[in-house]
Design an enzyme around this catalytic site. Structure first.
Site, PDB file in Angstrom:
ATOM      1  N   SER A 291       0.829  -1.215   0.000  1.00  0.00           N
ATOM      2  CA  SER A 291       0.000   0.000   0.000  1.00  0.00           C
ATOM      3  C   SER A 291       0.857   1.257   0.000  1.00  0.00           C
ATOM      4  O   SER A 291       0.570   2.221  -0.717  1.00  0.00           O
ATOM      5  CB  SER A 291      -0.921   0.000   1.228  1.00  0.00           C
TER       6      SER A 291
ATOM      7  N   GLY B 211      -6.059  -4.220  -8.994  1.00  0.00           N
ATOM      8  CA  GLY B 211      -7.095  -3.212  -8.791  1.00  0.00           C
ATOM      9  C   GLY B 211      -6.553  -1.876  -8.338  1.00  0.00           C
ATOM     10  O   GLY B 211      -7.012  -0.820  -8.790  1.00  0.00           O
TER      11      GLY B 211
ATOM     12  N   SER C 143     -14.952   2.593  -2.049  1.00  0.00           N
ATOM     13  CA  SER C 143     -13.534   2.232  -1.997  1.00  0.00           C
ATOM     14  C   SER C 143     -12.713   3.456  -1.640  1.00  0.00           C
ATOM     15  O   SER C 143     -12.823   4.496  -2.297  1.00  0.00           O
ATOM     16  CB  SER C 143     -13.057   1.663  -3.332  1.00  0.00           C
ATOM     17  N   SER C 144     -11.855   3.325  -0.636  1.00  0.00           N
ATOM     18  CA  SER C 144     -10.960   4.425  -0.277  1.00  0.00           C
ATOM     19  C   SER C 144      -9.924   4.664  -1.367  1.00  0.00           C
ATOM     20  O   SER C 144      -9.323   5.742  -1.429  1.00  0.00           O
ATOM     21  CB  SER C 144     -10.265   4.126   1.050  1.00  0.00           C
TER      22      SER C 144
ATOM     23  N   SER D  22     -12.471   2.148   5.198  1.00  0.00           N
ATOM     24  CA  SER D  22     -11.012   2.111   5.089  1.00  0.00           C
ATOM     25  C   SER D  22     -10.403   3.506   5.247  1.00  0.00           C
ATOM     26  O   SER D  22      -9.484   3.894   4.518  1.00  0.00           O
ATOM     27  CB  SER D  22     -10.588   1.490   3.752  1.00  0.00           C
TER      28      SER D  22
ATOM     29  N   ASP E 157      -9.029  -5.865   4.665  1.00  0.00           N
ATOM     30  CA  ASP E 157      -8.157  -6.888   4.076  1.00  0.00           C
ATOM     31  C   ASP E 157      -7.812  -8.010   5.045  1.00  0.00           C
ATOM     32  O   ASP E 157      -7.235  -9.027   4.640  1.00  0.00           O
ATOM     33  CB  ASP E 157      -6.867  -6.252   3.563  1.00  0.00           C
TER      34      ASP E 157
ATOM     35  N   ARG F 247     -15.201 -11.644  -1.775  1.00  0.00           N
ATOM     36  CA  ARG F 247     -14.562 -12.360  -0.673  1.00  0.00           C
ATOM     37  C   ARG F 247     -15.567 -12.924   0.328  1.00  0.00           C
ATOM     38  O   ARG F 247     -15.283 -13.917   1.009  1.00  0.00           O
ATOM     39  CB  ARG F 247     -13.554 -11.448   0.027  1.00  0.00           C
TER      40      ARG F 247
ATOM     41  N   ARG G 263      -5.121 -13.117  -1.012  1.00  0.00           N
ATOM     42  CA  ARG G 263      -5.459 -13.210   0.413  1.00  0.00           C
ATOM     43  C   ARG G 263      -6.248 -14.485   0.729  1.00  0.00           C
ATOM     44  O   ARG G 263      -6.190 -14.972   1.860  1.00  0.00           O
ATOM     45  CB  ARG G 263      -6.191 -11.956   0.864  1.00  0.00           C
TER      46      ARG G 263
END
Length: 408
Positions: free
Chosen positions: A23, A70, A144-145, A172, A288, A319, A364
């Site tokens: 990140s 992404g 989404s952040s 997030s 996450d 997920r 993940r």
């Protein structure tokens, strides 16, 4: 490549070489490029997402295929929108199913010119890079952040700067704070006050930057020690005052029986018995890590009620659905309550004989399910190569305790 796992014993002792933070690396690469900096970025993450961004930033082409990355899709869409030229960006079939309309509409409102080349609201995109005007903008903060971070990082190069209003529930938010702190390290004038973000039209300055180790990757070894009978794991390079929101996981793992000791080198993990009979937690700031905690709780027979998981529907895979289907193979019956809750109340059924865990192109999923082999010897993780997205050496690290077989 499928991976079969058999742990040699249930005591886990050793030292793990964690990757650098993906990140942080991804943000620093974009900001470094905007600053036209020739100074090096030290300890840059060695993973697919970061490699993808690095490759695009150093390419002579005007057309880019970013595969499953992404973060790269979102960050590069904003970056390319202010680089003069005509650009095309596409990705895998899954990437073409992941919405990007909020980001594209926001950028177009701020002076960009971006078109959809197939389905409206989704990649692929055609981008006509230009000078961005900027100004005021309201954007949904519940999707989404990464959309917000993408806009923020290019804002210092908008003629009028940017006043961003975050509408609705902020998911997030720790990643937004990470973006703020890294931008400031490069000289940007950024102020965040709750749902308002103000960014002045002041360009970045070149600085030398070192990326810290990845707290998200650390979660798989917290999980491993949780499932093990005992042991001690050393994780060098982790910082207590980290810009990473996933550093907050420390207190939650303690509830599940893992103590964290900070040292000058990093952290040391030690196991004790968990003191809880159930776990309820809002993962809005650490989405996450849901997979790591869901698998760990099931292995420990600790029922859970997780909220704040709405962004999991639009990750590398859905997920929530993936966790429900794959944990069912191990005998655990999970249920989703809408898009915001994932629940296990302790219901079980007989596990599948010789279960194979599908990963759905999601790194993940692979790393979160691998520790389950302590309870299910011979567990097979399908498409084990997906770990290269964030932790290419993950299987090599597990070899310290497990016999690992690779099958094409």
């Amino acid at each position: 490549m499928n991976v079969s796992l058999n742990f040699k014993n249930k005591q886990i002792n050793g030292r793990i070489n964690l990757p650098a933070s993906k990140s942080i690396s991804n943000r620093v690469l974009i900001i470094n490029a905007l600053a036209n900096s020739e100074l090096p970025v030290d300890n840059l993450a060695d993973c697919d997402d970061t490699d993808c961004i690095f490759r695009v930033l150093n390419s002579d082409s005007n057309r880019f295929d970013i595969g499953h990355a992404g973060t790269a899709m979102r960050f590069l869409t904003a970056f390319l929108s202010r680089i003069i030229g005509k650009w095309e960006i596409t990705g895998s079939e899954r990437m073409k199913q992941r919405p990007i309309g909020n980001l594209v509409e926001a950028l177009n409102h701020l002076g960009a010119r971006i078109e959809y080349t197939e389905k409206s609201g989704y990649p692929p995109l055609r981008i006509y890079g230009s000078l961005l005007v900027g100004g005021e903008l309201e954007i949904p903060a519940s999707v989404s952040s990464q959309y917000i971070s993408a806009l923020m990082m290019v804002a210092p190069y908008m003629k009028e700067g940017l006043l961003l209003r975050l509408a609705g529930k902020v998911v997030s938010g720790a990643y937004i704070d990470m973006t703020v702190r890294i931008m400031r390290d490069f000289g940007a004038e950024v102020v965040r006050e709750g749902a308002l973000v103000r960014i002045a039209p002041v360009p970045y300055r070149p600085v030398r930057f070192r990326v810290e180790s990845d707290w998200s990757a650390a979660s798989y070894f917290y999980e491993l020690l949780t499932v093990a009978d005992g042991g001690e794991i050393h994780l060098p390079g982790l910082q207590p005052e980290s810009v990473q929101g996933d550093a907050r996981q420390v207190g939650l793992w303690e509830k599940l029986g893992i103590l964290t000791q900070y040292t000058r080198e990093g952290v040391v993990l030690r196991k004790k018995h968990p003191q809880i009979s159930g776990l309820e937690y809002d993962f809005v700031e650490m989405p996450d890590l849901v997979q790591s905690f869901a698998v760990a709780c099931c292995m420990l027979d600790i029922p859970f009620h997780f909220s704040g998981v709405e962004t999991l529907r639009i990750k590398e895979t859905d997920r929530i659905k993936a966790l429900t289907e794959e944990l069912a193979k191990l005998g655990y019956i999970l249920r989703a309550d809408g898009d915001n809750r994932l629940i296990w109340q302790g219901e079980k059924m007989p596990p599948v004989f010789c279960p194979e865990i599908h990963t759905y192109h999601d790194h993940r999923m692979a790393m979160a399910f691998a520790p389950a082999a302590l309870k299910f010897p011979g567990l097979i993780i399908c498409d084990g190569r997906v770990v290269t997205k964030s932790f290419p050496c993950y299987w090599e690290e597990l070899k310290k305790w497990a016999d690992i077989g690779f099958q094409d």
